[in-house]
Design a protein around this motif. Structure first.
Motif, PDB file in Angstrom:
ATOM      1  N   VAL A 275       0.872  -1.319   0.271  1.00  0.00           N
ATOM      2  CA  VAL A 275       0.086   0.170   0.009  1.00  0.00           C
ATOM      3  C   VAL A 275       0.725   1.564  -0.315  1.00  0.00           C
ATOM      4  CG1 VAL A 275      -1.721  -0.779   2.049  1.00  0.00           C
ATOM      5  CG2 VAL A 275       0.017   0.323   2.369  1.00  0.00           C
ATOM      6  N   SER A 276       0.281   2.607  -0.665  1.00  0.00           N
ATOM      7  CA  SER A 276       1.006   3.512  -0.312  1.00  0.00           C
ATOM      8  C   SER A 276       0.846   4.156   1.121  1.00  0.00           C
ATOM      9  CB  SER A 276       0.062   4.475  -1.587  1.00  0.00           C
ATOM     10  OG  SER A 276      -0.766   5.196  -1.165  1.00  0.00           O
ATOM     11  N   GLU A 277       1.683   4.772   1.094  1.00  0.00           N
ATOM     12  CA  GLU A 277       1.773   6.175   2.227  1.00  0.00           C
ATOM     13  C   GLU A 277       0.198   6.255   2.740  1.00  0.00           C
ATOM     14  OE1 GLU A 277       4.622   8.518   2.946  1.00  0.00           O
ATOM     15  OE2 GLU A 277       5.534   8.436   5.045  1.00  0.00           O
ATOM     16  N   GLU A 278      -0.065   7.171   1.516  1.00  0.00           N
ATOM     17  CA  GLU A 278      -1.828   7.600   1.506  1.00  0.00           C
ATOM     18  C   GLU A 278      -1.951   6.879   2.501  1.00  0.00           C
ATOM     19  OE1 GLU A 278       0.515   8.382  -0.826  1.00  0.00           O
ATOM     20  OE2 GLU A 278       1.184  10.099   0.171  1.00  0.00           O
ATOM     21  N   GLU A 279      -2.945   5.459   1.327  1.00  0.00           N
ATOM     22  CA  GLU A 279      -3.635   4.617   1.918  1.00  0.00           C
ATOM     23  C   GLU A 279      -3.083   3.561   3.424  1.00  0.00           C
ATOM     24  OE1 GLU A 279      -4.318   2.209  -1.915  1.00  0.00           O
ATOM     25  OE2 GLU A 279      -2.352   1.810  -1.600  1.00  0.00           O
ATOM     26  N   ALA A 280      -1.797   4.169   3.614  1.00  0.00           N
ATOM     27  CA  ALA A 280      -1.489   3.568   4.864  1.00  0.00           C
ATOM     28  C   ALA A 280      -2.064   4.551   6.137  1.00  0.00           C
ATOM     29  CB  ALA A 280      -0.519   3.554   5.137  1.00  0.00           C
ATOM     30  N   LEU A 281      -2.700   5.621   5.323  1.00  0.00           N
ATOM     31  CA  LEU A 281      -2.814   7.205   6.492  1.00  0.00           C
ATOM     32  C   LEU A 281      -3.794   7.204   6.968  1.00  0.00           C
ATOM     33  CD1 LEU A 281      -2.021   9.244   8.191  1.00  0.00           C
ATOM     34  CD2 LEU A 281      -2.123  10.455   6.235  1.00  0.00           C
TER      35      LEU A 281
ATOM     36  N   SER B 218       1.276  14.214  13.240  1.00  0.00           N
ATOM     37  CA  SER B 218       1.793  15.490  13.728  1.00  0.00           C
ATOM     38  C   SER B 218       3.866  14.725  13.102  1.00  0.00           C
ATOM     39  CB  SER B 218       2.637  15.642  15.325  1.00  0.00           C
ATOM     40  OG  SER B 218       2.222  14.660  16.105  1.00  0.00           O
ATOM     41  N   GLN B 219       3.809  13.701  13.298  1.00  0.00           N
ATOM     42  CA  GLN B 219       5.048  12.586  12.764  1.00  0.00           C
ATOM     43  C   GLN B 219       4.682  11.411  11.642  1.00  0.00           C
ATOM     44  OE1 GLN B 219       7.970  11.555  15.174  1.00  0.00           O
ATOM     45  NE2 GLN B 219       7.221  13.476  16.550  1.00  0.00           N
ATOM     46  N   GLN B 220       5.878  11.736  10.593  1.00  0.00           N
ATOM     47  CA  GLN B 220       4.995   9.856  10.276  1.00  0.00           C
ATOM     48  C   GLN B 220       6.543   9.475   9.334  1.00  0.00           C
ATOM     49  OE1 GLN B 220       2.777  12.525   7.277  1.00  0.00           O
ATOM     50  NE2 GLN B 220       3.068  11.028   5.535  1.00  0.00           N
ATOM     51  N   GLY B 221       6.936   8.485   8.981  1.00  0.00           N
ATOM     52  CA  GLY B 221       8.444   7.746   8.380  1.00  0.00           C
ATOM     53  C   GLY B 221       8.134   6.601   8.180  1.00  0.00           C
ATOM     54  N   PHE B 222       8.881   5.925   8.068  1.00  0.00           N
ATOM     55  CA  PHE B 222       8.288   4.443   7.670  1.00  0.00           C
ATOM     56  C   PHE B 222       9.396   3.900   8.344  1.00  0.00           C
ATOM     57  CE2 PHE B 222      10.246   1.265   4.836  1.00  0.00           C
ATOM     58  CZ  PHE B 222       8.888   0.050   4.027  1.00  0.00           C
ATOM     59  N   SER B 223       9.298   2.840   8.639  1.00  0.00           N
ATOM     60  CA  SER B 223      10.382   1.700   9.656  1.00  0.00           C
ATOM     61  C   SER B 223      10.926   0.321   8.979  1.00  0.00           C
ATOM     62  CB  SER B 223       9.473   1.641  11.102  1.00  0.00           C
ATOM     63  OG  SER B 223       9.686   0.002  11.222  1.00  0.00           O
ATOM     64  N   ASN B 224      11.932   0.099   8.570  1.00  0.00           N
ATOM     65  CA  ASN B 224      11.968  -1.548   8.147  1.00  0.00           C
ATOM     66  C   ASN B 224      13.275  -2.222   8.924  1.00  0.00           C
ATOM     67  OD1 ASN B 224      12.981  -1.841   5.170  1.00  0.00           O
ATOM     68  ND2 ASN B 224      14.503  -1.799   4.913  1.00  0.00           N
ATOM     69  N   GLY B 225      11.534  -2.557   9.500  1.00  0.00           N
ATOM     70  CA  GLY B 225      12.881  -3.237  10.320  1.00  0.00           C
ATOM     71  C   GLY B 225      11.957  -4.793  10.285  1.00  0.00           C
ATOM     72  N   THR B 226      11.718  -6.101  10.484  1.00  0.00           N
ATOM     73  CA  THR B 226      11.721  -6.988  10.099  1.00  0.00           C
ATOM     74  C   THR B 226      10.210  -7.351   9.943  1.00  0.00           C
ATOM     75  OG1 THR B 226      10.862  -6.961  12.042  1.00  0.00           O
ATOM     76  CG2 THR B 226      12.314  -8.860  11.755  1.00  0.00           C
ATOM     77  N   ILE B 227       9.257  -6.581  10.292  1.00  0.00           N
ATOM     78  CA  ILE B 227       7.884  -6.564   9.095  1.00  0.00           C
ATOM     79  C   ILE B 227       8.290  -4.708   8.418  1.00  0.00           C
ATOM     80  CG2 ILE B 227       5.715  -6.407   8.365  1.00  0.00           C
ATOM     81  CD1 ILE B 227       5.616  -8.516  11.144  1.00  0.00           C
ATOM     82  N   PRO B 228       8.779  -4.756   7.604  1.00  0.00           N
ATOM     83  CA  PRO B 228       8.365  -3.041   6.972  1.00  0.00           C
ATOM     84  C   PRO B 228       7.114  -2.378   7.100  1.00  0.00           C
ATOM     85  CG  PRO B 228       9.546  -4.389   5.209  1.00  0.00           C
ATOM     86  CD  PRO B 228       8.791  -5.654   6.051  1.00  0.00           C
ATOM     87  N   SER B 229       6.834  -1.162   7.653  1.00  0.00           N
ATOM     88  CA  SER B 229       5.947  -0.819   7.740  1.00  0.00           C
ATOM     89  C   SER B 229       5.558   0.389   8.137  1.00  0.00           C
ATOM     90  CB  SER B 229       5.861  -1.250   9.440  1.00  0.00           C
ATOM     91  OG  SER B 229       6.093  -0.244  10.149  1.00  0.00           O
TER      92      SER B 229
ATOM     93  N   TYR C  43      -0.715  11.316  23.064  1.00  0.00           N
ATOM     94  CA  TYR C  43      -0.367  10.622  21.482  1.00  0.00           C
ATOM     95  C   TYR C  43      -0.998   9.413  21.040  1.00  0.00           C
ATOM     96  CZ  TYR C  43       3.763  13.665  22.127  1.00  0.00           C
ATOM     97  OH  TYR C  43       4.733  14.522  22.744  1.00  0.00           O
ATOM     98  N   ALA C  44      -1.511   9.702  20.048  1.00  0.00           N
ATOM     99  CA  ALA C  44      -1.398   8.051  19.496  1.00  0.00           C
ATOM    100  C   ALA C  44      -0.549   7.376  18.372  1.00  0.00           C
ATOM    101  CB  ALA C  44      -2.931   8.114  19.207  1.00  0.00           C
ATOM    102  N   ASP C  45       0.117   6.693  18.150  1.00  0.00           N
ATOM    103  CA  ASP C  45       1.034   5.867  17.771  1.00  0.00           C
ATOM    104  C   ASP C  45       0.961   5.330  16.994  1.00  0.00           C
ATOM    105  OD1 ASP C  45       3.392   7.245  20.269  1.00  0.00           O
ATOM    106  OD2 ASP C  45       3.631   7.686  17.945  1.00  0.00           O
ATOM    107  N   ILE C  46       0.940   4.881  15.934  1.00  0.00           N
ATOM    108  CA  ILE C  46       0.705   3.381  14.989  1.00  0.00           C
ATOM    109  C   ILE C  46       1.571   3.003  13.865  1.00  0.00           C
ATOM    110  CG2 ILE C  46      -1.148   4.694  13.329  1.00  0.00           C
ATOM    111  CD1 ILE C  46      -2.915   2.471  13.760  1.00  0.00           C
TER     112      ILE C  46
ATOM    113  N   PHE D 257       2.973   6.155  12.056  1.00  0.00           N
ATOM    114  CA  PHE D 257       2.313   8.234  12.447  1.00  0.00           C
ATOM    115  C   PHE D 257       2.301   7.546  13.909  1.00  0.00           C
ATOM    116  CE2 PHE D 257       0.601   5.744   8.546  1.00  0.00           C
ATOM    117  CZ  PHE D 257       0.754   6.536   7.884  1.00  0.00           C
ATOM    118  N   THR D 258       2.337   9.368  14.182  1.00  0.00           N
ATOM    119  CA  THR D 258       1.914  10.085  15.347  1.00  0.00           C
ATOM    120  C   THR D 258       1.447  11.505  15.275  1.00  0.00           C
ATOM    121  OG1 THR D 258       4.888   9.251  16.943  1.00  0.00           O
ATOM    122  CG2 THR D 258       2.682  11.061  17.450  1.00  0.00           C
ATOM    123  N   PHE D 259      -0.001  10.270  15.720  1.00  0.00           N
ATOM    124  CA  PHE D 259      -1.425  12.109  15.953  1.00  0.00           C
ATOM    125  C   PHE D 259      -0.941  12.677  17.350  1.00  0.00           C
ATOM    126  CE2 PHE D 259      -3.003   8.669  12.655  1.00  0.00           C
ATOM    127  CZ  PHE D 259      -2.967  10.041  11.616  1.00  0.00           C
ATOM    128  N   GLU D 260      -1.578  14.157  17.099  1.00  0.00           N
ATOM    129  CA  GLU D 260      -1.282  14.289  18.583  1.00  0.00           C
ATOM    130  C   GLU D 260      -2.765  15.201  18.938  1.00  0.00           C
ATOM    131  OE1 GLU D 260       2.494  17.107  20.788  1.00  0.00           O
ATOM    132  OE2 GLU D 260       2.801  15.852  18.778  1.00  0.00           O
TER     133      GLU D 260
END
Lengths: 486, 220
Positions: free
Chosen positions: A219-225, A239-250, A262-265, A253-256
């Protein structure tokens, strides 16, 4: 002041004060350096001991592995494998005590851990009546040769007295890695370790396992959002967004909100699935901070003690009934219902609550997926709920995404009654189920699950539905904050 | 004469100064007028929530905070001296060093919280959980020791172990972060290392591709 006194001060008092000061500083310096020398000696002795024992462990491990190659009966194999497992455990513990950085030790550490883990896997295999395969023989040979090499190398350094005894001179001891500009490359043979193929918690295949439950297109970043917004039930921009390249790439987003909560997802790139979501308050002290009731804070009476626990962190809500203390049945039901409602909304079907932990005014309930009434214990979704408001404040679907697929479940060969007959006569069975449990990281077995007690202790016993074998026994430890399953 | 007196005073001052810098730094868990910091903030938050304190939560222990503490102490049968010591901290539900690590089952949790507090107390909550998650990911990895203390005290693994900050008393946030991580929340998505790009000079660390950034830490 007379001239005489002035002269006395100048000629006698000032120099003597200075001398006394000098002498005391000297004494202090001597005692400090003696003490430092003592500490140095003590630490060095510890490091010498650790290093010598480590050399011994490698030598003994090599001997046991070579005996393994010479042995032929299962009982002999098991005794030797058991010895290797023990030596590996001891070597790993010693490795963590040498004054070498983790960058330096981690490859050798990994090798030693896997030798032990592999031996343990082989023991289990032999106990099931299986024989060692040709591949096993080859792997044992490779391990023995590598162990001999390491053991020799380390023993030479031990004889030369060339080993790290202070934390400062130890960089690159185990890897002999040399810094070449900004690139690191390994130079000595001690770094090339044989690859082991087996099924155990530390095997390479387990550490590199793919998430089975993550499927679909990227999915694209917009779809993920958009997905993030609908899960958290928020609108507006993160308020923040990024890409994490961990074991499951994801996508993360952080909403404030306006109060600074905070709500992190985290949403997976493949399939746009919920990996985890978590709400926390501005100062991170999280959900309990929002509780507004409690006009008087009561610590003096014994009635407050009844509900309170002695947990060092949670005395805050001593007067507040819904904190760390175990909930009653009614509350458990309400918490489970609230969590299930959210899970269904998020598309997690057929989930069943298993065990729970209570702390800081929240409960974490572990929900397991079910398939045809069989509990799939690997497919866990954890749900954090605030106890005062029943609001879902966190979800973690990592385990679920790693293992959830449609399972092919085997037909039981023995009945529940027959399985029950096999249990220890000491057990007083309270409840039974059918469940798929992880036997090793990559194999699951279908078992009857018996919840039982002996005196006041609770146990869960799993009996294989095909062979009638007792596959696993857990003891339930009731703590102040919930149940621990060991 | 005046000159000599000054000389003497100067000399004594130097001696006192030298001795005092050499004495070990003690972290006293006593908060009174003049104290500052996150603990004071926590005290104010709690007092405000329970209606004892009406001032602003600024982390500075002033006269208003003192009055609130006295009211709280009176209500709870403590010595009403306006100084937050062990007894009052306990009544406030804040952990004191004496009550910490009392049960063995929470020993690992407490140690993990101490590491979080030492390494990441200035970080956002997610960043604090992430540091705890790194430790737990290492325990599960073959490349590292297989226990929480083993990982934390491994040589060179965490700078707070070398400088003694690991022994500070963690606040509630750090303890909760450690608990959340132990319950499975892993904001790092399986990472094993992290560093502060503004502070590190370790070339090995800097040579690795970063997988994500939380607060001031880069993870991989």
């Amino acid at each position: 002041m007379s001239q005489k006194t002035k002269r006395i001060i100048e000629r006698a008092i000032v120099p003597s004060v200075l001398t006394i000061a000098l002498i005391s500083v000297c004494f202090w310096g001597i005692s400090e350096s003696t003490q430092a020398e003592n500490y140095k000696q003590t630490t060095e002795s510890v490091y010498r001991r650790v290093f010598t024992e480590l050399c011994d462990d490698f030598s003994n491990m090599e001997v046991a592995l070579s005996k393994l190659r010479a042995a032929s009966t299962p009982s002999r194999y098991i005794l030797l494998l058991d010895d290797i497992w023990r030596l590996s455990g001891s070597a790993v513990s010693l490795m963590s005590q040498v004054p070498s950085s983790h960058v330096d030790t981690n490859e050798l550490n990994s090798f030693v851990v896997r030798v032990g883990d592999y031996s343990h896997a082989l023991t289990k295999k032999l106990l099931k009546g299986e024989a060692l395969s040709e591949d096993d023989t080859k792997q044992i040979k490779a391990l023995q040769e590598k162990c001999a090499e390491i053991s020799e190398e380390l023993n030479v350094r031990l004889a030369d007295g060339n080993f790290p005894i202070t934390a400062l001179d130890s960089e690159g001891f185990f890897t002999s890695s040399q810094q070449d500009g900004d690139n690191y490359k390994d130079t000595e043979g001690i770094n090339e370790f044989p690859t082991l193929i087996y099924d155990g918690p530390f095997s390479e295949s387990t550490e590199k396992a793919q998430a089975k439950g993550v499927t679909g297109d990227n999915v694209s970043e917009e779809e993920a959002l958009e997905i993030a917004r609908s899960v958290l039930e928020v609108s507006g921009e993160p308020s923040q967004q990024g890409f994490s390249n961990g074991t499951i790439p994801s996508y993360d987003f952080t909403f404030e909100d306006e109060k600074g909560n905070y709500a992190d997802i985290s949403i997976t790139r493949q399939g746009g699935m919920l990996l985890w979501a978590m709400k926390s308050s501005a100062d991170g002290a999280a959900q309990t901070e929002t509780a507004s009731n409690e006009p008087t804070h009561n610590t003096n009476s014994s009635s407050a003690q009844k509900n309170s626990t002695s947990s060092p962190t949670d005395n805050t809500e001593q007067g507040n009934k819904d904190n760390t203390s175990e909930p009653n049945k009614n509350e458990t039901q309400k918490l489970n219902d609230a969590a299930l409602k959210k899970l269904i909304k998020l598309g997690f079907e057929n989930m069943q609550p298993t065990y729970a932990q209570y702390y800081n005014g929240v409960v974490v309930i572990n929900f397991a997926a079910t398939q045809d009434d069989v509990i799939l214990y690997n497919d866990l979704v954890k749900v954090w709920i605030e106890r005062s408001s029943l609001e879902v404040v966190g979800i973690d679907a990592r385990n679920y995404l790693f293992s959830h697929t449609q399972r092919e479940l085997k037909e039981p060969q023995i009945t529940l009654e027959e399985a029950r007959e096999k249990l220890s006569k000491e057990l007083n069975v309270q409840d039974s189920n059918i469940a798929l449990i992880p036997l090793t990281p990559q194999t699951e077995v279908l078992c009857y699950e018996f919840k039982a007690t002996i005196d006041n202790d609770e146990y869960i016993v799993y009996v294989n539905v095909e062979t009638g074998e007792e596959e696993e026994i857990y003891k339930i430890i009731n703590t102040e904050t919930g149940q621990l399953v060991i | 004469m005046e000159f000599n007196k000054r000389k003497l005073a100067f000399l004594l001052a130097i001696i006192v100064l030298v001795c005092s810098t050499l004495a070990p730094v003690a972290y006293a868990a006593v908060y009174k007028v003049g104290s500052r910091g996150s603990e004071v903030k926590t005290i104010q938050t709690k007092l405000k929530r329970w209606g004892y304190y009406t001032g602003s939560v600024d982390g500075i222990f002033g006269s208003k905070t003192k009055e609130a503490v006295i009211r709280f102490q009176k209500k709870n049968g403590l010595t009403a001296d306006g100084i937050v010591g062990n007894q009052t901290l306990k009544a406030l539900g804040m952990s004191t060093s004496s009550s910490s690590g009392s049960s063995s089952s929470s020993g690992n949790l407490y140690l993990l919280a101490q590491l979080v507090y030492g390494e990441a107390r200035g970080e956002p909550y997610k960043g604090q959980v992430a540091v705890a998650a790194i430790v737990l990911n290492r325990v599960k990895s073959s490349s590292f020791p297989n226990s929480i203390p083993g990982v934390i005290y491994q040589s060179g693994a965490f700078s707070v172990v070398d400088d003694g900050q690991i022994n500070l008393t963690p606040n509630e946030t750090a303890i909760k972060a450690a608990r959340d991580a132990m319950n499975g929340w892993d904001p790092t998505n399986g990472c094993l290392y992290y560093y502060n790009p503004a502070k590190t000079t370790n070339k090995w660390m800097l040579s690795k591709p970063v997988k994500l950034v939380i607060g001031s830490h880069a993870f991989f």
